[in-house]
Enzyme design. Sequence first.
Site, PDB file in Angstrom:
ATOM      1  N   SER A 123       0.820  -1.214   0.000  1.00 36.46           N
ATOM      2  CA  SER A 123       0.000   0.000   0.000  1.00 36.46           C
ATOM      3  C   SER A 123       0.848   1.257   0.000  1.00 36.46           C
ATOM      4  O   SER A 123       1.912   1.315   0.624  1.00 36.46           O
ATOM      5  CB  SER A 123      -0.868  -0.014   1.266  1.00 36.46           C
ATOM      6  OG  SER A 123      -1.405   1.258   1.522  1.00 36.46           O
ATOM      7  N   GLU A 125       0.216   3.641   1.729  1.00 33.16           N
ATOM      8  CA  GLU A 125       0.288   4.110   3.123  1.00 33.16           C
ATOM      9  C   GLU A 125       1.657   3.817   3.737  1.00 33.16           C
ATOM     10  O   GLU A 125       2.025   4.398   4.749  1.00 33.16           O
ATOM     11  CB  GLU A 125      -0.812   3.459   3.962  1.00 33.16           C
ATOM     12  CG  GLU A 125      -2.213   3.916   3.631  1.00 33.16           C
ATOM     13  CD  GLU A 125      -2.537   5.344   4.085  1.00 33.16           C
ATOM     14  OE1 GLU A 125      -2.017   5.761   5.130  1.00 33.16           O
ATOM     15  OE2 GLU A 125      -3.289   6.030   3.373  1.00 33.16           O
ATOM     16  N   TYR A 147      -1.720   0.613  10.555  1.00 32.65           N
ATOM     17  CA  TYR A 147      -1.964  -0.082   9.288  1.00 32.65           C
ATOM     18  C   TYR A 147      -0.732   0.011   8.383  1.00 32.65           C
ATOM     19  O   TYR A 147      -0.271  -1.000   7.842  1.00 32.65           O
ATOM     20  CB  TYR A 147      -3.184   0.554   8.597  1.00 32.65           C
ATOM     21  CG  TYR A 147      -3.383   0.120   7.158  1.00 32.65           C
ATOM     22  CD1 TYR A 147      -4.039  -1.063   6.855  1.00 32.65           C
ATOM     23  CD2 TYR A 147      -2.913   0.916   6.110  1.00 32.65           C
ATOM     24  CE1 TYR A 147      -4.213  -1.461   5.537  1.00 32.65           C
ATOM     25  CE2 TYR A 147      -3.095   0.526   4.784  1.00 32.65           C
ATOM     26  CZ  TYR A 147      -3.742  -0.660   4.509  1.00 32.65           C
ATOM     27  OH  TYR A 147      -3.902  -1.043   3.200  1.00 32.65           O
TER      28      TYR A 147
HETATM   29  P1  GDP Z   1      -6.827   5.828   3.184  1.00 30.72           P
HETATM   30  O1  GDP Z   1      -5.913   6.593   2.293  1.00 30.72           O
HETATM   31  O2  GDP Z   1      -6.670   4.350   3.049  1.00 30.72           O
HETATM   32  O3  GDP Z   1      -6.754   6.271   4.593  1.00 30.72           O
HETATM   33  O4  GDP Z   1      -8.303   6.122   2.593  1.00 30.72           O
HETATM   34  P2  GDP Z   1      -9.574   6.901   3.186  1.00 30.72           P
HETATM   35  O5  GDP Z   1     -10.555   6.977   2.073  1.00 30.72           O
HETATM   36  O6  GDP Z   1     -10.039   6.270   4.445  1.00 30.72           O
HETATM   37  O7  GDP Z   1      -9.026   8.363   3.555  1.00 30.72           O
HETATM   38  C1  GDP Z   1      -8.486   9.216   2.581  1.00 30.72           C
HETATM   39  C2  GDP Z   1      -8.260  10.594   3.158  1.00 30.72           C
HETATM   40  O8  GDP Z   1      -9.520  11.246   3.359  1.00 30.72           O
HETATM   41  C3  GDP Z   1      -7.543  10.620   4.522  1.00 30.72           C
HETATM   42  O9  GDP Z   1      -6.506  11.592   4.481  1.00 30.72           O
HETATM   43  C4  GDP Z   1      -8.609  11.079   5.495  1.00 30.72           C
HETATM   44  O10 GDP Z   1      -8.094  11.856   6.569  1.00 30.72           O
HETATM   45  C5  GDP Z   1      -9.487  11.939   4.597  1.00 30.72           C
HETATM   46  N1  GDP Z   1     -10.845  12.075   5.120  1.00 30.72           N
HETATM   47  C6  GDP Z   1     -11.486  13.240   5.391  1.00 30.72           C
HETATM   48  N2  GDP Z   1     -12.698  12.998   5.899  1.00 30.72           N
HETATM   49  C7  GDP Z   1     -12.843  11.656   5.971  1.00 30.72           C
HETATM   50  C8  GDP Z   1     -13.909  10.798   6.420  1.00 30.72           C
HETATM   51  O11 GDP Z   1     -14.963  11.250   6.876  1.00 30.72           O
HETATM   52  N3  GDP Z   1     -13.693   9.445   6.322  1.00 30.72           N
HETATM   53  C9  GDP Z   1     -12.516   8.929   5.812  1.00 30.72           C
HETATM   54  N4  GDP Z   1     -12.371   7.601   5.706  1.00 30.72           N
HETATM   55  N5  GDP Z   1     -11.494   9.716   5.403  1.00 30.72           N
HETATM   56  C10 GDP Z   1     -11.665  11.067   5.474  1.00 30.72           C
END
Ligand code: GDP
Length: 321
Positions: A123, A125, A147
């Site tokens: 990933s 990440e 993670y």
């Molecule tokens: P990730 O890259 O695997 O963590 O994918 P996510 O879709 O969970 O998050 C992507 C980005 O969106 C991260 O930087 C979060 O901080 C941002 N984000 C902002 N608001 C939200 C929210 O309500 N839910 C999630 N999941 N991410 C959010």
Amino acid sequence: MPTALITGITGQDGSYLAEHLLGKGYRVVGIVRRSSTTPYERIAHLVDKIELLSADLLDQHSLVDAMAACTPDEVYNLAAQSFVQTSWSQPVLTGEFTGLGVTRALEAVRKAAPRARFYQASSSEMFGKVVESPQSESTSFYPRSPYGVAKVYGHWITVNYRESYDLFAVSGILFNHESPRRGLEFVTRKVTDAVARIKLGLAREVRLGNLDARRDWGFAGDYVDAMWRMLQQDRAEDYVIGTGRTHSVRQLCEAAFGAVDLDYRDFVKQDERFFRPAEVDLLVADPSKANTQLGWRPRVSFEDLIAMMVDADLARHRGAR
Ligand code: GDP
């Protein structure tokens, strides 16, 4: 007919990969974890065409037995605790599934199917607090969540088994990839689902965290093709897969609400609960190695991806009414 074994077949990537491999004439075997509820909605249309075996990434014997039962030519390890936010509240379980689970899968290959080619779902990440931009196969890792830390372990154990045991084991470092089958907890799907509900009068707002976070978002259907291509090469190597372009969560909101002629500023509320203890920096892929060596390119643009997801969520909520 080659046999492919997929862990995580009930997830977004597993379901797209199963479709992709069936289209190429593979026998597809999926590993499913026993639970009292059956999360099969993503593969409901495939159950007559695939085989399912019961095993668990936390249980070594079950993995060896599954591997021995189907003698796969290719193994795709897509199962994980995959949600970054949850990794702070369940860091040990995340380490078990997302980190040590890879060792268990590799051990099962080594014991029961040593000639199988192995794909590990790594990933972006892992790059976390990035040391350079864009990120390529040679960029050092600096994970920023339990993670990400667990995925770094999974990446290096895959490299280590390749070098220690001469396994054909590759690690695909995939940037965010989304689709109508993305889990509702991820921000793209959370937004497109909310847009559909707001448009249909079923909701009035959506609460989000950091709107300035940026990601390199692509379409999952394109990314599973890259996984398959990695296992068809002469040499086992690692590849970065992404689009090379980023958008902010705010731009995601603009695109998703714009697709149904709404202004996101009227409906998006910020909420502390969705901010993270630590954020990753600007994650953006340098996919040039995959472009040249795998002949791989993303086909679906960000705008088309978000429109596809909004359409699918509208259709689903209309159907449920
Ligand atoms: P990730 O890259 O695997 O963590 O994918 P996510 O879709 O969970 O998050 C992507 C980005 O969106 C991260 O930087 C979060 O901080 C941002 N984000 C902002 N608001 C939200 C929210 O309500 N839910 C999630 N999941 N991410 C959010």
